[in-house]
Design a protein around this motif. Structure first.
Motif, PDB file in Angstrom:
ATOM      1  N   THR A   1      16.938  10.561  54.411  1.00 57.52           N
ATOM      2  CA  THR A   1      16.540  10.367  53.009  1.00 57.52           C
ATOM      3  C   THR A   1      16.492  11.673  52.221  1.00 57.52           C
ATOM      4  O   THR A   1      16.580  11.652  50.986  1.00 57.52           O
ATOM      5  N   VAL A   2      16.348  12.814  52.902  1.00 56.64           N
ATOM      6  CA  VAL A   2      16.336  14.109  52.201  1.00 56.64           C
ATOM      7  C   VAL A   2      17.671  14.338  51.498  1.00 56.64           C
ATOM      8  O   VAL A   2      17.733  15.020  50.471  1.00 56.64           O
ATOM      9  N   ARG A   3      18.732  13.785  52.033  1.00 60.00           N
ATOM     10  CA  ARG A   3      20.058  13.961  51.445  1.00 60.00           C
ATOM     11  C   ARG A   3      20.089  13.463  50.001  1.00 60.00           C
ATOM     12  O   ARG A   3      20.857  13.971  49.168  1.00 60.00           O
ATOM     13  N   PHE A   4      19.252  12.499  49.672  1.00 59.08           N
ATOM     14  CA  PHE A   4      19.313  11.866  48.354  1.00 59.08           C
ATOM     15  C   PHE A   4      18.157  12.275  47.441  1.00 59.08           C
ATOM     16  O   PHE A   4      18.260  12.128  46.230  1.00 59.08           O
ATOM     17  N   ASN A   5      17.068  12.767  48.007  1.00 55.60           N
ATOM     18  CA  ASN A   5      15.953  13.225  47.193  1.00 55.60           C
ATOM     19  C   ASN A   5      15.079  14.143  48.028  1.00 55.60           C
ATOM     20  O   ASN A   5      14.469  13.703  48.999  1.00 55.60           O
ATOM     21  N   ALA A   6      15.028  15.411  47.650  1.00 51.00           N
ATOM     22  CA  ALA A   6      14.294  16.388  48.445  1.00 51.00           C
ATOM     23  C   ALA A   6      13.091  16.972  47.727  1.00 51.00           C
ATOM     24  O   ALA A   6      12.292  17.696  48.333  1.00 51.00           O
ATOM     25  N   THR A   7      12.933  16.642  46.448  1.00 50.87           N
ATOM     26  CA  THR A   7      11.845  17.233  45.672  1.00 50.87           C
ATOM     27  C   THR A   7      10.974  16.150  45.058  1.00 50.87           C
ATOM     28  O   THR A   7      11.479  15.289  44.322  1.00 50.87           O
ATOM     29  N   PRO A   8       9.666  16.160  45.299  1.00 50.66           N
ATOM     30  CA  PRO A   8       8.766  15.192  44.664  1.00 50.66           C
ATOM     31  C   PRO A   8       8.630  15.484  43.172  1.00 50.66           C
ATOM     32  O   PRO A   8       8.716  16.641  42.746  1.00 50.66           O
ATOM     33  N   GLY A   9       8.463  14.407  42.398  1.00 53.52           N
ATOM     34  CA  GLY A   9       8.225  14.587  40.965  1.00 53.52           C
ATOM     35  C   GLY A   9       9.396  14.254  40.090  1.00 53.52           C
ATOM     36  O   GLY A   9       9.245  14.150  38.870  1.00 53.52           O
ATOM     37  N   TYR A  10      10.581  14.094  40.668  1.00 56.12           N
ATOM     38  CA  TYR A  10      11.732  13.727  39.850  1.00 56.12           C
ATOM     39  C   TYR A  10      11.591  12.280  39.372  1.00 56.12           C
ATOM     40  O   TYR A  10      10.913  11.464  39.994  1.00 56.12           O
ATOM     41  N   SER A  11      12.280  11.976  38.268  1.00 52.16           N
ATOM     42  CA  SER A  11      12.281  10.613  37.754  1.00 52.16           C
ATOM     43  C   SER A  11      13.036   9.717  38.731  1.00 52.16           C
ATOM     44  O   SER A  11      14.097  10.065  39.230  1.00 52.16           O
ATOM     45  N   GLY A  12      12.457   8.554  39.007  1.00 51.27           N
ATOM     46  CA  GLY A  12      13.065   7.630  39.964  1.00 51.27           C
ATOM     47  C   GLY A  12      12.320   7.642  41.276  1.00 51.27           C
ATOM     48  O   GLY A  12      11.882   8.695  41.770  1.00 51.27           O
ATOM     49  N   ASN A  13      12.127   6.471  41.857  1.00 45.84           N
ATOM     50  CA  ASN A  13      11.355   6.358  43.081  1.00 45.84           C
ATOM     51  C   ASN A  13      12.090   6.999  44.251  1.00 45.84           C
ATOM     52  O   ASN A  13      13.290   7.246  44.210  1.00 45.84           O
ATOM     53  N   ALA A  14      11.340   7.249  45.317  1.00 44.21           N
ATOM     54  CA  ALA A  14      11.894   7.917  46.492  1.00 44.21           C
ATOM     55  C   ALA A  14      11.034   7.581  47.696  1.00 44.21           C
ATOM     56  O   ALA A  14      10.038   6.851  47.599  1.00 44.21           O
ATOM     57  N   SER A  15      11.416   8.134  48.829  1.00 45.43           N
ATOM     58  CA  SER A  15      10.693   7.875  50.066  1.00 45.43           C
ATOM     59  C   SER A  15       9.242   8.341  49.961  1.00 45.43           C
ATOM     60  O   SER A  15       8.933   9.365  49.335  1.00 45.43           O
ATOM     61  N   VAL A  16       8.355   7.586  50.602  1.00 44.03           N
ATOM     62  CA  VAL A  16       6.945   7.922  50.588  1.00 44.03           C
ATOM     63  C   VAL A  16       6.681   9.247  51.302  1.00 44.03           C
ATOM     64  O   VAL A  16       5.611   9.862  51.129  1.00 44.03           O
ATOM     65  N   GLU A  17       7.649   9.728  52.073  1.00 42.13           N
ATOM     66  CA  GLU A  17       7.515  11.022  52.748  1.00 42.13           C
ATOM     67  C   GLU A  17       7.260  12.148  51.747  1.00 42.13           C
ATOM     68  O   GLU A  17       6.589  13.125  52.069  1.00 42.13           O
ATOM     69  N   LEU A  18       7.807  12.023  50.535  1.00 39.88           N
ATOM     70  CA  LEU A  18       7.677  13.092  49.548  1.00 39.88           C
ATOM     71  C   LEU A  18       6.237  13.295  49.088  1.00 39.88           C
ATOM     72  O   LEU A  18       5.910  14.330  48.480  1.00 39.88           O
ATOM     73  N   TYR A  19       5.381  12.328  49.347  1.00 37.22           N
ATOM     74  CA  TYR A  19       3.980  12.468  48.934  1.00 37.22           C
ATOM     75  C   TYR A  19       3.294  13.591  49.705  1.00 37.22           C
ATOM     76  O   TYR A  19       2.330  14.194  49.211  1.00 37.22           O
ATOM     77  N   ASP A  20       3.790  13.907  50.887  1.00 34.11           N
ATOM     78  CA  ASP A  20       3.243  15.014  51.687  1.00 34.11           C
ATOM     79  C   ASP A  20       3.914  16.304  51.242  1.00 34.11           C
ATOM     80  O   ASP A  20       4.754  16.879  51.923  1.00 34.11           O
ATOM     81  N   ARG A  21       3.567  16.785  50.043  1.00 34.94           N
ATOM     82  CA  ARG A  21       4.218  17.944  49.465  1.00 34.94           C
ATOM     83  C   ARG A  21       3.269  19.135  49.417  1.00 34.94           C
ATOM     84  O   ARG A  21       2.059  19.013  49.607  1.00 34.94           O
ATOM     85  N   TRP A  22       3.826  20.309  49.108  1.00 36.74           N
ATOM     86  CA  TRP A  22       3.035  21.541  48.946  1.00 36.74           C
ATOM     87  C   TRP A  22       2.283  21.468  47.626  1.00 36.74           C
ATOM     88  O   TRP A  22       2.841  21.110  46.589  1.00 36.74           O
TER      89      TRP A  22
END
Length: 1013
Positions: A890-911
């Motif tokens: 899933t990182v291939r398609f979205n690696a940064t939290p906060g962008y417009s558009g939903n993404a994997s719940v993994e991104l919630y564990d951010r710095w």
């Protein structure tokens, strides 16, 4: 499309000829039309039964000295011309062969004993000849109809998945009619061409779609499988030829392997009707774990603040920049995966067949109708109607044989223009409702693009496929047979895509004149083939000789016209190109391919245990320039059946043992037509109303055949009367003289020049096949099959690679399937940003010098495990497919939290603050110019690839045969499941299909009924 009307006329004449001739032909054949002198022999009749006295239909009966044969009927009866001193050989798969002396008798009763494998009687189709599994020198994998019929699939490639060692098949999309990628023992050529040669009843069948991306767009990516035209229930067997000994007789066409599809034929006996009804339910088997509305909005606000625009969130003037935060309902949540791809697809299938005939003439006619929907919203559907017929005849003296096979399929596919999968994964969880209170599309004050607007657009494709083959055989004298194969195929595809202005946001103020358009694609591929052959067999004491020689004449014509019309008075006229304001020709091409070859085979067998098989072919192709058009290919195969040596007696644990090996060359001309000439292509634009032609190819008559050298060693072992059978193979294929597009400088006006490049690709590996009969009693049977392939691949040689444009794609010593990535070092605890290894030490991370991390995305190991358990009339089949591989996550398609558009719940564990140890960097809304470079690099880094190994329950089938029915009635009821469960640590949509832009494979449940009488 100037030739289209001519081809349509030929096609109609062919159909008229066939349907007028066929009834007369059957009537003539049944009347005993003879094509050779009669032999003056007595007629021997009898019955064949099993050990319990039950009649055995379909037993092959051959007069040993004359190669004259027949087949037992449904009641086990047979009749054959034989002399008083002849020997009759009775053989049937699953039973031990019997030799019975006529001894002057006119009536014979034969009982056959069941054999758990009857290895010597398993006849494999090797293309131009047949060979028993016991005596084959090449590597031929096979899957039979009884295996395919237990799978609820509509494409034969889907039925093959996981069942054949060394054959890697991946379904590209879960949309009905979608394509498959097929590789036999890896990728051999740098140009990416990996499709094997498909032969259906002796006729080459083009597996490449004639779809156009200009029309199909995202939904199919232009890949509509032509093999959908073949009904899996009409197939008797599929053989895959892999090594040089098996494929070299196909010469340049066999470099990527050969897939032989044999359709079902009629059997002697009373007329039999078979009806097959089934219905399937399908759903997406796995959903992604995405952010909830509170999590999503928290990351969005945090990203805007981190980018330095937090103050603007409170200013209503800027609400339009982030409607998901300030305009949409912050308490709303929609599971878009269930809304957009969470539906239930239905597939209904009905088939009726009629078969039967006499000992001399057999026939089979079947018709199938299928209708399938999708999991998408709307009225999408796929319809297919298929007709298949076969007529076989032998003259009374068994000199003349005729086999006519015809298949005709109509497909009608109506899909939305867009695959909703990407939107299902990326739409904000608090996005507005799809419809307003009045049932109209909801544009929420023009603040979003409603995904269902694409339902206003249409993508439709219709295909018509005709394939016909005639095999004529005449035994000139004993053991000398003249054969001719005549084949014809006609594949037509027409499609269109509409883009009405009503499918766009009303805020754009579009009109039919300014926006509405239609794009059409009309394509045709038509080919014929003639292959005369002469075969001679002779036995000299303990030495058997089998000679085959023949020639091939083939011609193929391809046409494609892609046109776009724009600007219509209203959308009701959008289907009429004459109403368009402008019409553009996007593609207009036709090509012709001619192919000619001579081929031969010499097979020597001594004492039934030492076997030498020599094959050769000289090919001529119109795809090369003068002086380069011909190539020579050949192979030698050796086998030693050492279990027939005196050392191994009747009581030996080892019931069968064979060593085999082969070496030879095949080639390839898969570069397209006219590549050695100066070529021009329609540009798609016009100048003052005149279409523009642009140069597309440069004259280069010097390139020639690609070459593939194949080496193989194999060991086959059977234990306990072949109840346990193991087949192990090691192979090494080296492909050289690669045909690729050599990049040119931009100043030339061309991007590349087609030519041979001094590069060598090596594919090697080990394959293991095992089958066993674990338990075999009168009431209970349990058998197991297992296959596994461990492939390895590498680029052995590529002169000047480091200074070429291929340097960022390939590495000497690594496979062609690698990707070069940044090496991710994780998140810097102090800055909260991604870090990467600086390979060249210049203090900067660049795409040219620092993408040196190598990942191979080809499977490292794959195979399947199947078990069949039969208890009385109840049969359970369970088949597991497995692969060990790495793939994009899933990182291939979205690696940064906060962008417009939903993404994997993994991104919630951010710095979030200094000292945090996390997997994802600080949130960002992507508002800082140049600030997303770390995100782009992370998505192209080692962090974007992870383990995607899996074990999949590919198929479970439960079948019950209703017992003790009178009047010959045969009823089977079954329940089947496909793609039921997948055990994996991979977190993406599907470990086999990792792109999040296409619908993954569906889970299917099928209930079916088969009735025969």
């Amino acid at each position: 499309m100037k030739k289209l009307s001519i081809y349509r006329g030929r096609f109609n004449l062919f159909l008229l000829f066939y349907f007028l001739l066929a009834p007369w032909l059957v009537e003539s054949l049944e009347a005993g039309m003879d094509f050779g002198p009669a032999d003056f022999q007595s007629r021997v009749s009898g019955t064949v039964t099993d050990m319990d006295g039950e009649p055995l239909p379909g037993v092959n009966i051959v007069v040993e000295s004359k190669d004259i044969g027949t087949i037992s009927g449904l009641d086990g009866s047979f009749s054959i011309e034989a002399a008083a001193d002849d020997m009759l050989v009775f053989s049937m798969l699953g039973y031990t062969s019997e030799m019975v002396a006529v001894a002057g008798r006119e009536d014979i009763l034969v009982q056959m004993e069941e054999d758990v494998t009857a290895l010597g009687e398993v006849v494999l189709n090797a293309g131009y000849y047949t060979v028993s599994e016991q005596e084959r020198t090449g590597n031929i994998a096979t899957i039979k109809s009884e295996v395919m019929e237990k799978q609820p699939v509509s494409n034969p490639l889907a039925a093959m998945q996981g069942h054949l060692s060394g054959v890697n098949i991946v379904q590209n999309s879960g949309v009905p009619g979608g394509g498959f990628s097929v590789e036999i023992r890896g990728r051999n050529f740098i140009n990416g061409e990996s499709d094997p040669l498909f032969i259906v009843d002796g006729v080459p069948f083009g597996s490449q779609s004639l779809g156009s991306f200009d029309v199909s767009g995202q939904i199919f990516s232009g890949n509509i499988s032509p093999l959908n035209a073949i009904n899996p229930n009409d197939i008797e067997s599929i053989e895959v030829l892999k090594d040089a000994d098996a494929t070299a007789i196909y010469g340049s066409r066999g470099a990527n392997g050969v897939v032989l599809i044999t359709t079902k034929k009629g059997r002697a006996g009373a007329t039999r009707f078979d009806a097959h009804l089934s219905t399937s339910l399908s759903q997406v088997s796995h959903y992604l774990d995405l952010l909830s509305t509170p999590q999503y909005l928290e990351l969005r606000r945090e990203g805007v603040n981190n980018d330095g625009f937090g103050a603007l969130l409170e200013n209503p003037v800027f609400d339009g920049f982030w409607p998901d935060i300030n305009l949409w309902d912050n308490d709303r949540y929609t599971d878009w995966q269930k809304e957009l791809i969470g539906g239930t697809a239905f597939r209904n299938n009905a088939q009726l067949s009629v078969s039967g005939g006499s000992a001399r003439t057999q026939y089979l006619v079947s018709g199938t109708y299928q209708r399938e929907t999708t999991v998408f919203p709307g009225e999408s559907r796929y319809k297919k109607a298929n007709f298949h017929s076969n007529i076989g005849h032998r003259s009374k003296d068994d000199r003349f044989q005729l086999d006519l096979s015809t298949m005709y399929t109509i497909e009608d596919n109506l899909m939305p223009r867009a695959d909703f999968t990407l939107q299902a994964y990326t739409l904000a969880p608090n996005a507005p409702a799809l419809y307003d209170s009045e049932g109209n599309l909801n544009w929420e004050n023009n603040t979003w693009d409603n995904p269902l607007a694409s339902l206003e657009e249409e993508y439709a494709v219709k295909t018509n496929t005709l394939m016909a083959n005639a095999m004529l055989s005449y035994r000139i004298v004993d053991r000398l047979v003249l054969k001719t194969s005549l084949g014809f195929t006609d594949y037509r595809l027409s499609s269109y895509r509409t883009l009405p202005h009503t499918a766009r946001n009303p805020s754009f103020n579009l009109t039919p004149q300014s926006y509405s358009s239609i794009t059409t694609n009309t394509s045709l591929r038509q080919s014929w083939i003639v292959e005369p052959q002469l075969q001679w067999k002779k036995k000299f004491g303990e030495l058997s000789l089998d000679l085959l020689m023949g020639t091939t004449f083939q011609q193929q014509a391809t046409e494609q016209l892609v046109v776009r019309g724009r600007g219509f008075p209203n959308n009701r006229l959008i289907y009429n190109l004459n109403a368009a304001e402008t019409v553009q020709v996007l593609n207009d091409q036709d090509s012709e391919y001619r192919y000619n070859a001579i081929f031969g085979r010499v097979n020597l067998k001594f004492k039934d245990r030492y076997i030498l098989n020599l094959t050769g072919r000289r090919d001529g192709s119109s795809r090369f320039g003068p002086g380069r058009q011909f190539g020579n290919f050949g192979a030698a195969g050796l086998a030693w059946i050492f279990s027939k040596e005196p050392l191994f007696g009747e009581g030996s644990v080892l019931s069968f043992g064979k060593l085999r090996g082969s070496y030879g060359t095949t080639g390839s001309d898969n570069i397209g037509d006219y590549r050695f000439l100066d070529t021009y292509t329609v540009d798609g634009e016009d100048y003052d109303g005149v279409a523009i032609l642009r140069p597309s190819g440069i004259f280069n008559p010097l390139f020639g055949w690609e070459e593939n050298r194949k080496l193989e060693m194999g060991l086959e072992l059977g234990f306990f009367k072949d109840r346990v059978f193991i087949n192990g193979s090691w192979y090494r294929n080296r492909s050289s003289n690669q045909l690729i597009g050599i990049p040119l400088a931009a100043t030339t006006g061309f991007s590349e020049l087609t030519g041979n490049f001094d590069a060598t690709v090596e594919n090697s590996g080990v394959e293991v096949d095992l089958r066993s009969v674990n338990v075999s009693t009168d009431r209970f049977k349990w058998s197991t099959s297992f296959n596994m392939a461990v492939p390895r691949s590498k680029l052995v040689r590529f002169d000047g690679l480091e200074t070429s444009t291929f340097a960022d794609r390939y590495v000497i010593g690594e496979p062609l399937t690698i990707v070069k990535l940044y090496h991710s070092l994780g998140v810097d605890p102090e800055t909260g940003m991604y870090r990467f290894e600086d390979y060249n030490g210049d203090g900067e991370i660049s795409s040219t010098d620092d993408r040196e991390w190598v990942e191979d995305l080809a499977p490292r190991l794959y195979g399947g495990l199947g078990n069949t358990l039969t208890w009385g009339n109840l049969t359970l089949d369970v088949f597991l497919q497995f692969k060990k591989q790495r793939a994009y996550n899933t990182v291939r398609f979205n690696a940064t939290p906060g962008y417009s558009g939903n993404a994997s719940v993994e991104l919630y564990d951010r710095w979030q603050e200094a000292g945090d140890i996390t997997s994802f960097q600080r949130a960002s809304a992507g508002l800082v110019i140049g600030g997303n470079s770390a995100d782009t690099q992370q998505r192209r880094s080692s962090a974007a690839v992870s383990d995607a190994s899996f074990v999949r329950v590919r198929n479970i089938s439960l079948n019950y045969r209703v017992p003790n029915l009178d009047n010959g009635l045969d009823i089977n009821v079954y329940l089947q499941g496909q793609n039921l469960f997948t055990l994996t640590d991979y977190k993406g949509p599907d470990p086999e299909q990792t792109a999040n832009t296409r619908l993954p494979q569906l889970r299917q449940l099928t209930l079916g009924l088969q009735v025969g009488f």
